[in-house]
Design a protein around this motif. Structure first.
Motif, PDB file in Angstrom:
ATOM      1  N   ALA A 192      -9.186  -8.520 -15.066  1.00  0.00           N
ATOM      2  CA  ALA A 192      -8.453  -9.788 -15.031  1.00  0.00           C
ATOM      3  C   ALA A 192      -7.002  -9.579 -15.446  1.00  0.00           C
ATOM      4  O   ALA A 192      -6.076 -10.149 -14.838  1.00  0.00           O
ATOM      5  CB  ALA A 192      -9.130 -10.810 -15.940  1.00  0.00           C
ATOM      6  N   TRP A 193      -6.790  -8.774 -16.473  1.00  0.00           N
ATOM      7  CA  TRP A 193      -5.426  -8.504 -16.942  1.00  0.00           C
ATOM      8  C   TRP A 193      -4.628  -7.760 -15.874  1.00  0.00           C
ATOM      9  O   TRP A 193      -3.469  -8.083 -15.616  1.00  0.00           O
ATOM     10  CB  TRP A 193      -5.471  -7.680 -18.223  1.00  0.00           C
ATOM     11  CG  TRP A 193      -4.106  -7.419 -18.797  1.00  0.00           C
ATOM     12  CD1 TRP A 193      -3.405  -8.195 -19.675  1.00  0.00           C
ATOM     13  CD2 TRP A 193      -3.266  -6.285 -18.516  1.00  0.00           C
ATOM     14  NE1 TRP A 193      -2.190  -7.630 -19.964  1.00  0.00           N
ATOM     15  CE2 TRP A 193      -2.077  -6.457 -19.263  1.00  0.00           C
ATOM     16  CE3 TRP A 193      -3.410  -5.153 -17.711  1.00  0.00           C
ATOM     17  CZ2 TRP A 193      -1.039  -5.539 -19.209  1.00  0.00           C
ATOM     18  CZ3 TRP A 193      -2.370  -4.237 -17.666  1.00  0.00           C
ATOM     19  CH2 TRP A 193      -1.209  -4.434 -18.413  1.00  0.00           C
ATOM     20  N   LEU A 215      -9.696  -0.381  -9.674  1.00  0.00           N
ATOM     21  CA  LEU A 215      -9.376  -0.339 -11.100  1.00  0.00           C
ATOM     22  C   LEU A 215      -9.531   1.089 -11.610  1.00  0.00           C
ATOM     23  O   LEU A 215     -10.594   1.693 -11.492  1.00  0.00           O
ATOM     24  CB  LEU A 215     -10.313  -1.277 -11.873  1.00  0.00           C
ATOM     25  CG  LEU A 215     -10.007  -1.439 -13.370  1.00  0.00           C
ATOM     26  CD1 LEU A 215      -8.743  -2.269 -13.555  1.00  0.00           C
ATOM     27  CD2 LEU A 215     -11.189  -2.101 -14.082  1.00  0.00           C
ATOM     28  N   GLY A 216      -8.453   1.632 -12.178  1.00  0.00           N
ATOM     29  CA  GLY A 216      -8.487   3.024 -12.590  1.00  0.00           C
ATOM     30  C   GLY A 216      -7.853   3.261 -13.946  1.00  0.00           C
ATOM     31  O   GLY A 216      -7.450   2.324 -14.642  1.00  0.00           O
ATOM     32  N   ARG A 217      -7.756   4.523 -14.301  1.00  0.00           N
ATOM     33  CA  ARG A 217      -7.218   4.879 -15.616  1.00  0.00           C
ATOM     34  C   ARG A 217      -5.808   4.366 -15.862  1.00  0.00           C
ATOM     35  O   ARG A 217      -5.501   3.979 -16.998  1.00  0.00           O
ATOM     36  CB  ARG A 217      -7.278   6.397 -15.800  1.00  0.00           C
ATOM     37  CG  ARG A 217      -8.695   6.929 -16.003  1.00  0.00           C
ATOM     38  CD  ARG A 217      -8.673   8.408 -16.316  1.00  0.00           C
ATOM     39  NE  ARG A 217      -8.098   9.173 -15.231  1.00  0.00           N
ATOM     40  CZ  ARG A 217      -7.631  10.417 -15.334  1.00  0.00           C
ATOM     41  NH1 ARG A 217      -7.660  11.025 -16.510  1.00  0.00           N
ATOM     42  NH2 ARG A 217      -7.149  11.045 -14.297  1.00  0.00           N
ATOM     43  N   PHE A 228      -6.271   0.913 -17.248  1.00  0.00           N
ATOM     44  CA  PHE A 228      -6.812   0.950 -18.613  1.00  0.00           C
ATOM     45  C   PHE A 228      -5.728   1.396 -19.602  1.00  0.00           C
ATOM     46  O   PHE A 228      -5.617   0.858 -20.705  1.00  0.00           O
ATOM     47  CB  PHE A 228      -8.016   1.899 -18.692  1.00  0.00           C
ATOM     48  CG  PHE A 228      -9.290   1.311 -18.154  1.00  0.00           C
ATOM     49  CD1 PHE A 228     -10.066   0.470 -18.938  1.00  0.00           C
ATOM     50  CD2 PHE A 228      -9.717   1.598 -16.863  1.00  0.00           C
ATOM     51  CE1 PHE A 228     -11.245  -0.090 -18.440  1.00  0.00           C
ATOM     52  CE2 PHE A 228     -10.888   1.052 -16.362  1.00  0.00           C
ATOM     53  CZ  PHE A 228     -11.649   0.202 -17.149  1.00  0.00           C
ATOM     54  N   SER A 229      -4.944   2.376 -19.194  1.00  0.00           N
ATOM     55  CA  SER A 229      -3.879   2.871 -20.057  1.00  0.00           C
ATOM     56  C   SER A 229      -2.882   1.771 -20.400  1.00  0.00           C
ATOM     57  O   SER A 229      -2.531   1.567 -21.568  1.00  0.00           O
ATOM     58  CB  SER A 229      -3.157   4.034 -19.368  1.00  0.00           C
ATOM     59  OG  SER A 229      -2.025   4.434 -20.104  1.00  0.00           O
ATOM     60  N   LYS A 230      -2.427   1.067 -19.383  1.00  0.00           N
ATOM     61  CA  LYS A 230      -1.452  -0.003 -19.599  1.00  0.00           C
ATOM     62  C   LYS A 230      -2.041  -1.095 -20.487  1.00  0.00           C
ATOM     63  O   LYS A 230      -1.364  -1.648 -21.371  1.00  0.00           O
ATOM     64  CB  LYS A 230      -1.040  -0.589 -18.245  1.00  0.00           C
ATOM     65  CG  LYS A 230       0.290  -1.307 -18.259  1.00  0.00           C
ATOM     66  CD  LYS A 230       1.430  -0.314 -18.216  1.00  0.00           C
ATOM     67  CE  LYS A 230       2.760  -1.012 -17.984  1.00  0.00           C
ATOM     68  NZ  LYS A 230       3.879  -0.061 -17.891  1.00  0.00           N
ATOM     69  N   ILE A 250      -2.191  -0.001 -24.165  1.00  0.00           N
ATOM     70  CA  ILE A 250      -0.864   0.038 -24.781  1.00  0.00           C
ATOM     71  C   ILE A 250      -0.308  -1.364 -25.006  1.00  0.00           C
ATOM     72  O   ILE A 250       0.186  -1.689 -26.091  1.00  0.00           O
ATOM     73  CB  ILE A 250       0.102   0.869 -23.919  1.00  0.00           C
ATOM     74  CG1 ILE A 250      -0.346   2.330 -23.881  1.00  0.00           C
ATOM     75  CG2 ILE A 250       1.536   0.766 -24.461  1.00  0.00           C
ATOM     76  CD1 ILE A 250       0.372   3.175 -22.846  1.00  0.00           C
ATOM     77  N   LYS A 251      -0.414  -2.204 -23.995  1.00  0.00           N
ATOM     78  CA  LYS A 251       0.206  -3.532 -24.053  1.00  0.00           C
ATOM     79  C   LYS A 251      -0.629  -4.554 -24.824  1.00  0.00           C
ATOM     80  O   LYS A 251      -0.081  -5.386 -25.554  1.00  0.00           O
ATOM     81  CB  LYS A 251       0.431  -4.051 -22.627  1.00  0.00           C
ATOM     82  CG  LYS A 251       1.417  -3.247 -21.808  1.00  0.00           C
ATOM     83  CD  LYS A 251       2.833  -3.431 -22.315  1.00  0.00           C
ATOM     84  CE  LYS A 251       3.838  -2.751 -21.413  1.00  0.00           C
ATOM     85  NZ  LYS A 251       5.237  -2.919 -21.894  1.00  0.00           N
ATOM     86  N   VAL A 252      -1.938  -4.508 -24.671  1.00  0.00           N
ATOM     87  CA  VAL A 252      -2.805  -5.533 -25.264  1.00  0.00           C
ATOM     88  C   VAL A 252      -3.435  -5.057 -26.576  1.00  0.00           C
ATOM     89  O   VAL A 252      -3.425  -5.778 -27.576  1.00  0.00           O
ATOM     90  CB  VAL A 252      -3.911  -5.957 -24.270  1.00  0.00           C
ATOM     91  CG1 VAL A 252      -4.808  -7.016 -24.894  1.00  0.00           C
ATOM     92  CG2 VAL A 252      -3.279  -6.481 -22.981  1.00  0.00           C
ATOM     93  N   ALA A 253      -3.985  -3.852 -26.567  1.00  0.00           N
ATOM     94  CA  ALA A 253      -4.667  -3.348 -27.766  1.00  0.00           C
ATOM     95  C   ALA A 253      -3.719  -2.657 -28.739  1.00  0.00           C
ATOM     96  O   ALA A 253      -4.131  -2.279 -29.832  1.00  0.00           O
ATOM     97  CB  ALA A 253      -5.777  -2.386 -27.361  1.00  0.00           C
TER      98      ALA A 253
END
Length: 460
Positions: free
Chosen positions: A215-216, A229-231, A234-236, A239-242
């Motif tokens: 969703a993000w 949906l790939g790494r 997940f990386s972004k 970094i941005k959310v978590a």
């Protein structure tokens, strides 16, 4: 093409600290003549500089790649739409661009949409694919490039349709990989605070889920196909959310993905970390980290992927080989001869993932084996910030362009056009000893040919 400023039109004007006394006594006529002469000189200099700048801009300078043969859009795991990639290519003065999205072959209707858009920008657009393959028990990527002829006709040719189906199967296995990836990331982040930017971020961490990241990514990274949906997504997100540390999410592109965080927060990887005190870490999303836990795709065997690409009328190229690890030359170099016999056409030698040392090794190896060399940024938009479109060299940019890149600037564009033109290239089929023009697959007797025509793809 290099342009040198003309020297004949430039003159050194000798100055005399006492000359000003002569002007005052020479009268208005002498003063006007001198001022007029100086004005002419200034105008000539300005015109010369303007002409030089204009010529350089039209053809690019020595540090400008004119073609990028490795890029990704939102139809894969980039965050720029294909049309936006074309806009960026135009802005960067590229003359040709290849879109090589992961594990997917576009339908003909979409290909023609993008061909029309590329024409409006004056850019030569080629279509390829980057297939996830298994090579000597390790996951890697194989690029496939196809001539313009491959997209002609009312229907997609059966061999290309078979390749499309095989890629879709690999792509669907990404969903299982992502589920296991999420379990690993949650376990690591709930156990080790070192991965976060601050203690507050560690304390407030909430377990992630595939649906939340999807969703993000749809809202913030232009994800259009959820199976892509790939790494990078997940990386972004991490970094941005978590609020995870960017230097610990992936780690170095190659190597073991193992490192140490020293007491002062510095991260050391692989050989640099040996014997150093600190907290041991692994790059969260590093391919080696995931492989140690069995978190992988279900890739195509590389020899089979090569055959599929060749039968579809394309050429197969090993991508960014140094990412296989620091010992890639010793572990994988010798097998290139075998892959060459299986139909491998080239190896990527210029890339944001390849430094000068590895570039020299690849060029030498390619010459020994008889492989072509290609170049591309591996651009993913902002999801891979160090790989700008057209940047076929390893960051940081402060290192500058190394001498070998002049070779790519000279050969890249002709090579790109050569692949695009089916009439200028032939695919060699080692198994039969025959040579067929690209796109002509009717008479092929390769062991996979019959199975491919029946859309059955799998190990031989």
């Amino acid at each position: 093409m290099n342009f040198r400023r003309p020297t004949a039109g430039y003159a050194k004007v000798a100055t005399n600290p006492d000359a000003g006394h002569n002007f005052a006594s020479s009268g208005d006529i002498s003063r006007k003549k001198m001022l007029g002469f100086c004005s002419v000189i200034v105008v000539l200099i300005v015109l010369a500089v303007a002409i030089h700048s204009s010529m350089a801009a039209s053809d690019g300078d020595e540090t400008t790649a004119q073609v990028d043969m490795h890029s990704h859009s939102t139809e894969s795991d980039g965050d720029l739409k294909a049309e936006e990639l074309l806009e960026e290519a135009k802005r960067r003065n590229l003359k040709a661009l290849w879109i090589t999205d992961h594990d997917m072959i576009r339908d003909l209707s979409r290909v023609r949409e993008l061909q029309k858009a590329a024409s409006s920008y004056g850019i030569s657009l080629g279509f390829g694919v980057e297939i996830t393959v298994g090579w000597l028990n390790k996951e890697h990527h194989l690029l496939g490039y196809f001539p313009d002829k491959a997209w002609e006709g009312q229907k997609m040719a059966p061999p290309m349709k078979s390749l499309q189906h095989a890629c879709a199967q690999v792509k669907s296995s990404r969903e299982d990989r992502n589920s296991n990836l999420v379990k690993w990331v949650n376990s690591a982040l709930q156990s080790w605070k070192v991965y976060f930017k601050s203690t507050e971020a560690a304390a407030s961490y909430k377990a992630i889920s595939v649906s939340a990241v999807t969703a993000w990514a749809q809202e913030h990274a232009a994800l259009t196909d959820t199976t892509s949906l790939g790494r990078p997504h997940f990386s972004k997100y991490l970094i941005k959310v978590a609020n995870c540390r960017p230097d610990l999410v992936f780690g170095p592109r190659s190597g073991t993905g193992k490192g140490v965080v020293t007491a002062d927060g510095v991260v050391l990887w692989d050989e640099e970390a040996e014997g150093k005190e600190g907290e041991e870490v692994e790059g969260l999303l590093h391919s080696a980290t995931l492989a140690r836990r069995g978190i992988t795709f279900k890739p195509l065997p590389i020899s089979e992927a090569i055959t599929l690409i060749n039968l579809a009328g394309g050429v197969a190229v090993v991508a960014h080989i140094p990412t296989l690890g620091p010992n890639w030359l010793k572990q994988f170099g010798p097998d290139l001869k075998t892959l060459k016999q299986a139909g491998l056409w080239g190896i990527e030698a210029f890339s944001s993932e390849i430094d000068e040392k590895n570039n020299k090794q690849i060029l030498q190896l390619a010459a020994e084996v008889g492989l072509e060399t290609t170049g591309g940024s591996d651009n993913h938009g902002t999801l891979k910030g160090y790989a700008g479109l057209g940047d076929v060299f390893r960051q940081p940019k402060s290192i500058g362009w190394y001498s070998g890149l002049a070779l790519w600037r000279k050969m890249g564009l002709p090579l790109s056009f050569r692949i695009s033109s089916a009439s200028l290239f032939q695919t060699q089929l080692a198994d039969t000893g025959t040579s067929e023009k690209m796109g002509e697959t009717k008479e092929l007797e390769h062991p996979l040919a019959v199975r491919l025509r029946n859309k059955v793809v799998g190990p031989v």
